[in-house]
Scaffold this motif. Structure first.
Motif, PDB file in Angstrom:
ATOM      1  N   VAL A 122       0.826  -1.211   0.000  1.00 53.70           N
ATOM      2  CA  VAL A 122       0.000   0.000   0.000  1.00 53.70           C
ATOM      3  C   VAL A 122       0.865   1.268   0.000  1.00 53.70           C
ATOM      4  O   VAL A 122       0.412   2.316  -0.458  1.00 53.70           O
ATOM      5  N   ILE A 140      -6.288 -11.655  -1.252  1.00 49.57           N
ATOM      6  CA  ILE A 140      -5.085 -10.948  -0.806  1.00 49.57           C
ATOM      7  C   ILE A 140      -5.089  -9.488  -1.291  1.00 49.57           C
ATOM      8  O   ILE A 140      -4.182  -8.725  -0.982  1.00 49.57           O
ATOM      9  N   GLU A 161      -7.632  -7.303  -0.714  1.00 48.61           N
ATOM     10  CA  GLU A 161      -8.586  -6.474   0.023  1.00 48.61           C
ATOM     11  C   GLU A 161      -7.964  -5.163   0.526  1.00 48.61           C
ATOM     12  O   GLU A 161      -8.513  -4.081   0.326  1.00 48.61           O
ATOM     13  N   GLN A 162      -6.783  -5.290   1.149  1.00 50.55           N
ATOM     14  CA  GLN A 162      -6.076  -4.095   1.662  1.00 50.55           C
ATOM     15  C   GLN A 162      -5.818  -3.090   0.546  1.00 50.55           C
ATOM     16  O   GLN A 162      -5.960  -1.887   0.737  1.00 50.55           O
ATOM     17  N   HIS A 163      -5.394  -3.595  -0.595  1.00 49.15           N
ATOM     18  CA  HIS A 163      -4.899  -2.725  -1.662  1.00 49.15           C
ATOM     19  C   HIS A 163      -6.037  -2.062  -2.430  1.00 49.15           C
ATOM     20  O   HIS A 163      -5.954  -0.873  -2.759  1.00 49.15           O
TER      21      HIS A 163
END
Lengths: 349, 302
Positions: A103, A128, A130-132
């Protein structure tokens, strides 16, 4: 030009949004050695032709500069800055693979003026991202979900994964044929499933390994895809991507509005991009085997080097990687396989 | 006297760790603490006669006198909160998440350096597999840049790992520098969904400057692989380490050579099957650190 042929109507609303990835996927073909001047010239040309989105970053996405994927000749953030400065109408996009970039890279490109973040995962590993995807949206960027190696899973499973990306906030989701292994039929099955099952628009990223990139992109449009990836002069990993100038020319002849000026695009391909390429891209043995065995296109040049270094056959390396079902990012397995083939050869002597 | 331990987190790592701790003579497992009463890990704990509360860190808060040492196998985000609670309670922690609140420990490199630290960090599975190799290279040559690529079977990467993927790359890269001795480190993780699942694979690349003694580097790597295998039996070289000729334009400067070390980790099959070497290397390393701590605190030789 005969009057019976359809004439392009550049004023018509485009039937899809074109993303040119010469400066991202195409950088595989030059081993990530694009210079600042080349980026300026290519972005200026594509921008002039009316290409709406231009992708710039290391071929393996932000943070891809490494032993495993090849070191960038020029820092990608420098190249991205030149692209942002040069583009007058085009939006600049960057690719990010979670597990390689973080990020922090998204924050940096946002700061640099990039407006589209394309977040790529293997076709079964969307969670994998989701954060980005979340961070891209939080920063106010357009977030694109990018499901790589889509030939390795069923249309139903691909839809499930695309829904995850949609749930995380993706504004659109791509079916990505990283190995150039999909055919017109298998592209159709996947795009139909995504268009039917998603609320957001769908795109296709095609490769040329089976000489189907243009045909597959047309199939995708017929099935309702609204986004198409291409690379000028057909540059890109493996046999290269759907060639931008060819695709817009074909669209003209089929009466599909692209929003791109075809003759300008043809000139940019011939006069700006081809001189920047190390060698013409074609469906040679290695490229064909990538598509046939379903192996990640970026493995091409790495396997060529490993074959030379260890005195083994590149084709055998690629076929073995296909048997092992390696996925994008596992370039280190090329050395592994080459060492084993070399040991085998030594034993047979 | 055994050190009394609890595990927080009843996912893949916590459950595998439970099975290993039950074999330890110097660590006594008091409880496996989860947050989901229906989790497979808690069910296994009950079946093995281990207390299995599902009230998370609150259970530790309610039983501070029963526990000397906590293994935290939750996630990086949760450990940040748990670490504060444990510090307040004065209970030592071994952190198996990439939160990295305390000093990083790799048993084969710096086992005895932080025995009194209230919180030590086990880095990541990939870090436990690759930091020793970088340390082995850097005791034989200067390492201006080191890089690791970890590929794990999708089935062995639980939701915590998937949500923490950036923490994995950051924490591992820092460990290649801090513990491995590289001037600059980079970490990459790839998930592979192949069925049957692949064994955990790790590849280490180290930049070798002009004048490096390649034979010394290779010998040092082979010695280190044996040292790690002493506490992680499934840890091994997949192929012989090789020195490749460049030049390579690394971020630490151009170098004429690189050493490539291809590793494989087969799990002991305690919880997940043998492919999940990523669980094993983490939990086996954590047990090793816990036992060293027990020996240090109790003064009784193990």
């Amino acid at each position: 030009m005969t009057t019976t042929q359809e004439q392009p109507d550049v004023a018509a609303k485009p039937a899809f949004r074109l993303t040119d990835s010469t400066l991202r996927d195409g950088s595989h073909a030059v081993a990530h050695q694009y210079t600042e001047q080349q980026v300026i010239d290519i972005v200026a040309g594509l921008d002039r032709a009316g290409v709406p989105v231009i992708e710039v970053s290391h071929g393996d996405g932000l943070g891809g500069s490494s032993f495993n994927y090849g070191f960038s000749g020029t820092d990608e953030m420098t190249l991205i800055a030149r692209a942002v400065e040069t583009a007058k109408q085009a939006k600049i996009a960057c690719l990010l693979l979670p597990g390689i970039g973080t990020v922090d890279d998204l924050k940096a490109i946002h700061e640099a003026g990039v407006s589209i973040a394309r977040i790529a995962t293997h076709c079964t590993e969307a969670d994998i991202a989701e954060q980005h995807i979340g961070m891209a949206k939080q920063l106010g960027m357009e977030a694109v979900g990018f499901l790589m190696m889509s030939h390795m899973t069923s249309p139903e499973e691909l839809l499930k994964q695309a829904r995850l990306m949609q749930d995380y906030g993706a504004d659109l989701v791509y079916c990505v044929d990283s190995a150039g292994a999909l055919t017109t039929k298998t592209v159709r099955d996947r795009i139909e499933a995504l268009v039917e099952g998603l609320d957001v628009p769908v795109g296709l990223h095609a490769h040329e390994n089976l000489s189907l990139s243009v045909a597959n992109s047309l199939s995708a449009l017929e099935c309702g895809a609204l986004h198409i990836d291409a690379c000028t002069a057909g540059s890109g990993a493996g046999a290269g991507n759907c060639p931008t100038e060819v695709f817009v020319a074909v669209c003209d002849r089929m009466g599909v509005p692209t929003g791109v000026d075809t003759m300008t695009m043809v000139d940019v391909a011939e006069e700006v991009v081809r001189p920047a390429m190390n060698r013409p891209q074609m469906v040679d043995r290695a490229a064909l085997i990538l598509g046939y065995a379903g192996v990640y296109g970026s493995f091409m040049l790495h396997s060529e080097r490993a074959a030379a270094r260890y005195g083994v056959s590149q084709a055998e390396i690629l076929l073995e990687l296909g048997r092992r079902k390696v996925v994008g990012g596992q370039e280190d397995m090329i050395i592994d396989v080459a060492l084993e083939l070399a040991a085998q050869k030594a034993r047979q002597k | 006297m055994a050190l009394r331990c609890a595990i927080i987190g009843s996912g893949n790592i916590g459950t595998d760790l439970m099975i290993k701790l039950m074999r330890s003579e110097t660590l006594e497992l008091v409880a496996l603490v989860g947050i989901d009463a229906d989790s497979d890990g808690l069910a296994r704990a009950k079946a093995l006669g281990v207390q299995a509360p599902h009230t998370g860190i609150d259970w530790i808060r309610d039983h501070p006198a029963d526990v000397d040492l906590v293994f935290d196998a939750t996630s990086a985000y949760v450990h940040v909160r748990n670490a504060a609670v444990l510090a307040e309670l004065g209970i030592a922690a071994i952190d198996l998440t990439p939160a990295a609140r305390g000093p990083k420990v790799v048993p084969s490199v710096n086992l005895t350096e932080h025995l009194d630290a209230p919180n030590v960090n086990m880095i990541t599975c990939g870090g436990q597999a690759t930091v020793p190799i970088v340390a082995a290279v850097s005791r034989a040559a200067a390492v201006p840049y080191a890089e690791m690529v970890s590929t794990v079977a999708s089935q062995s990467a639980g939701p915590g790992t998937r949500k923490n993927i950036d923490e994995f790359t950051r924490t591992t890269a820092r460990a290649l520098e801090e513990i491995g001795g590289a001037e600059q480190g980079k970490a990459i993780i790839v998930l592979n969904p192949a069925d049957p699942p692949i064994l955990m694979r790790n590849t280490v690349f180290c930049a070798l400057p002009d004048g490096s003694d390649h034979d010394a580097v290779l010998a040092s790597v082979e010695q280190m692989v044996a040292d790690v295998a002493a506490y992680v039996p499934g840890y091994r070289l997949k192929n012989r380490p090789v020195v490749e000729e460049g030049p390579f334009a690394t971020p630490g400067g151009a170098v004429p050579h690189r050493v490539v070390v291809l590793l494989e980790v087969e799990g002991a099959g305690d919880y997940l099957p043998a492919y999940a070497g990523n669980l094993d290397i983490m939990t086996a390393a954590a047990v090793r650190v816990g036992e060293a701590k027990a020996l240090h605190l109790t003064g009784v030789p193990a």
